[in-house]
Design a protein around this motif. Structure first.
Motif, PDB file in Angstrom:
ATOM      1  N   GLY A  39       0.707  -1.398  -0.090  1.00 17.34           N
ATOM      2  CA  GLY A  39       0.059  -0.225   0.106  1.00 17.34           C
ATOM      3  C   GLY A  39       0.693   1.468   0.075  1.00 17.34           C
ATOM      4  N   LYS A  40       2.094   0.983   0.156  1.00 18.73           N
ATOM      5  CA  LYS A  40       3.037   2.273   0.027  1.00 18.73           C
ATOM      6  C   LYS A  40       3.850   2.410  -1.102  1.00 18.73           C
ATOM      7  N   GLU A 161      -4.733  10.945  -3.361  1.00 19.50           N
ATOM      8  CA  GLU A 161      -5.837  10.524  -2.393  1.00 19.50           C
ATOM      9  C   GLU A 161      -5.347   9.022  -1.864  1.00 19.50           C
ATOM     10  N   MET A 162      -5.174   8.475  -2.944  1.00 15.82           N
ATOM     11  CA  MET A 162      -5.108   6.788  -2.747  1.00 15.82           C
ATOM     12  C   MET A 162      -3.606   6.729  -2.107  1.00 15.82           C
ATOM     13  N   GLU A 163      -2.575   7.280  -2.333  1.00 20.91           N
ATOM     14  CA  GLU A 163      -1.295   7.164  -1.524  1.00 20.91           C
ATOM     15  C   GLU A 163      -1.578   7.513  -0.173  1.00 20.91           C
ATOM     16  N   ALA A 164      -2.397   8.661   0.153  1.00 18.22           N
ATOM     17  CA  ALA A 164      -2.702   8.950   1.537  1.00 18.22           C
ATOM     18  C   ALA A 164      -3.584   7.810   2.297  1.00 18.22           C
ATOM     19  N   GLU A 165      -4.223   6.904   1.563  1.00 18.67           N
ATOM     20  CA  GLU A 165      -4.976   5.636   2.357  1.00 18.67           C
ATOM     21  C   GLU A 165      -4.075   4.366   1.899  1.00 18.67           C
ATOM     22  N   PRO A 166      -3.115   4.021   2.375  1.00 19.51           N
ATOM     23  CA  PRO A 166      -2.388   3.058   2.058  1.00 19.51           C
ATOM     24  C   PRO A 166      -3.255   1.459   2.047  1.00 19.51           C
ATOM     25  N   GLU A 167      -4.156   1.815   2.987  1.00 25.84           N
ATOM     26  CA  GLU A 167      -5.171   0.292   3.107  1.00 25.84           C
ATOM     27  C   GLU A 167      -5.902   0.162   1.868  1.00 25.84           C
ATOM     28  N   ARG A 168      -6.330   1.193   1.054  1.00 26.67           N
ATOM     29  CA  ARG A 168      -6.882   0.852  -0.373  1.00 26.67           C
ATOM     30  C   ARG A 168      -5.771   0.344  -1.315  1.00 26.67           C
ATOM     31  N   ARG A 170      -3.148  -1.360  -0.747  1.00 22.27           N
ATOM     32  CA  ARG A 170      -2.914  -2.533  -0.345  1.00 22.27           C
ATOM     33  C   ARG A 170      -3.669  -3.834  -0.959  1.00 22.27           C
ATOM     34  N   TYR A 257     -17.554  -2.567  -3.572  1.00 22.38           N
ATOM     35  CA  TYR A 257     -17.192  -1.244  -4.157  1.00 22.38           C
ATOM     36  C   TYR A 257     -17.862  -0.988  -5.606  1.00 22.38           C
TER      37      TYR A 257
END
Length: 358
Positions: A39-40, A161-168, A170, A257
């Motif tokens: 996720g990172k 935005e997605m990089e700020a939410e690693p769980e997505r 991942r 989703y």
């Protein structure tokens, strides 16, 4: 076929250390090329070949490459590296595709139409209301390649935005595809809301007395709503397929989703369909109003022609220059004739006025 586990998961990760930032040659058409592990985003700049080598070496993570309007020669190297089908590559280069979802062996190819609302002072004077573009996405087991056409279809903000939410991230590249679809459908909602305000203005103008709106402007609105409809309606089938397990490349976690995105698209589709029906009604009302205005104008022209015919007839008779004509040698002949002409014209004017022809 064994189930595909969510990419980016911890199972199978190697102990390989994160490499130091490197500098890789990148073509002008490549907007971004990144490797995501757990996720990172890994630091450094990667070419597409280096990114694939990094993911394959780790046996974990995925690559996200963003392209902007590449030609066939520019995309060829990436197509060979990721094993993209030549027909899908051709569609991605030429653009002007309908929303669709195709499966080529272990790769998915999805086309989405992007839309942008063009700000204007009034819909009655605008020349263009909706601008369209395209986003093509190649989805594989450990990569996603996005190809954009149109200046308004940028994905930089979505990537941030997605990089700020690693769980997505991942979850894997399927999560990126969902993010793109969700962003596109959200733009449909925003554009439809703005379009609804324009239709309200148009509806008020159509039924207002002596409104300046004409058939050409109504046909423009109809053309714009049809363009929006061509972007929205064909996307329903691809989203439904992804939500129903069309391919193991989209795990169950992401399918739910996609169902939510499909629900939003249904809302937009219903709204666009109602816009289309309303505009059809407004076009008919506009044409009927134009016909009434033309009929009223014809009545006015006919009434004035009848009034003008009286002096024209009298003047035509006295313009024959005969010696023996009534009142030609009488002192009050000219005033009498003028009085008769004026009286006849006034009588006709009152008659037409009473009948609302003038």
């Amino acid at each position: 076929m064994p189930a595909i586990r969510p990419l980016g998961g911890r199972r199978g990760r190697s102990n390989r250390a994160t490499p130091a930032p490197v500098t890789a040659a990148r073509s002008a058409h490549v907007i971004d090329c990144a490797v995501y592990v757990d996720g990172k985003r890994l630091p450094g700049r990667f070419s597409h070949a280096d990114a694939v080598a990094e993911v394959r070496g780790r046996r974990d993570g995925f690559v996200w490459i963003g392209l902007y309007e590449p030609d066939e020669q520019q995309i060829q190297g990436i197509a060979e590296t990721f094993g993209l089908h030549e027909l899908a590559v051709e569609d991605a280069v030429t653009a002007h595709q309908r929303p669709k979802l195709d499966r080529y062996e272990e790769t998915l190819f999805m086309v989405l139409k992007t839309v942008r609302y063009i700000e204007h002072q009034s819909p009655t004077t605008a020349n263009e209301i909706v601008e369209t573009g395209e986003i093509m996405a190649f989805l594989g087991r450990n990569f996603i390649v996005t190809v954009r056409h149109g200046k308004h279809s940028g994905l930089t903000k979505l990537r941030e935005e997605m990089e700020a939410e690693p769980e997505r991230l991942r979850i894997g590249p399927a999560a990126v595809l969902h993010g793109i679809a969700d962003r596109v459908v959200d733009s449909y909602l925003a554009v439809s809301e703005s379009f609804e305000n324009d239709i309200d203005v148009i509806e008020t103008s159509v039924f207002a007395p002596r409104s300046p709106i004409g058939a050409e402007q109504m046909y423009l609105m109809k053309r714009e709503i049809l363009e929006l409809r061509r972007a929205v309606l064909p996307l329903a089938v691809p989203l439904r397929r992804l939500a129903e397990g069309y391919t193991p490349l989209v795990p169950e976690q992401v399918r739910s989703y996609f169902r939510d995105v499909d629900d939003h698209l249904t809302t937009v589709s219903d709204r666009v369909a109602s816009f289309d029906e309303l505009l059809t009604t407004l076009v008919d009302a506009t044409l009927a109003k134009i016909n009434l205005q033309q009929a009223a104008d014809m009545r006015k022209i006919t009434a004035w022609a009848a009034i003008i015919a009286v002096p024209t007839m009298v003047v035509g008779v006295y313009g024959m220059n005969f010696d023996y004509m009534p009142e030609t040698h009488w002192r009050f002949g000219y005033p009498l004739v003028m009085t008769v002409i004026l009286g006849a014209c006034l009588i006709l004017y009152r008659i037409f006025r009473r009948n609302r022809w003038l």
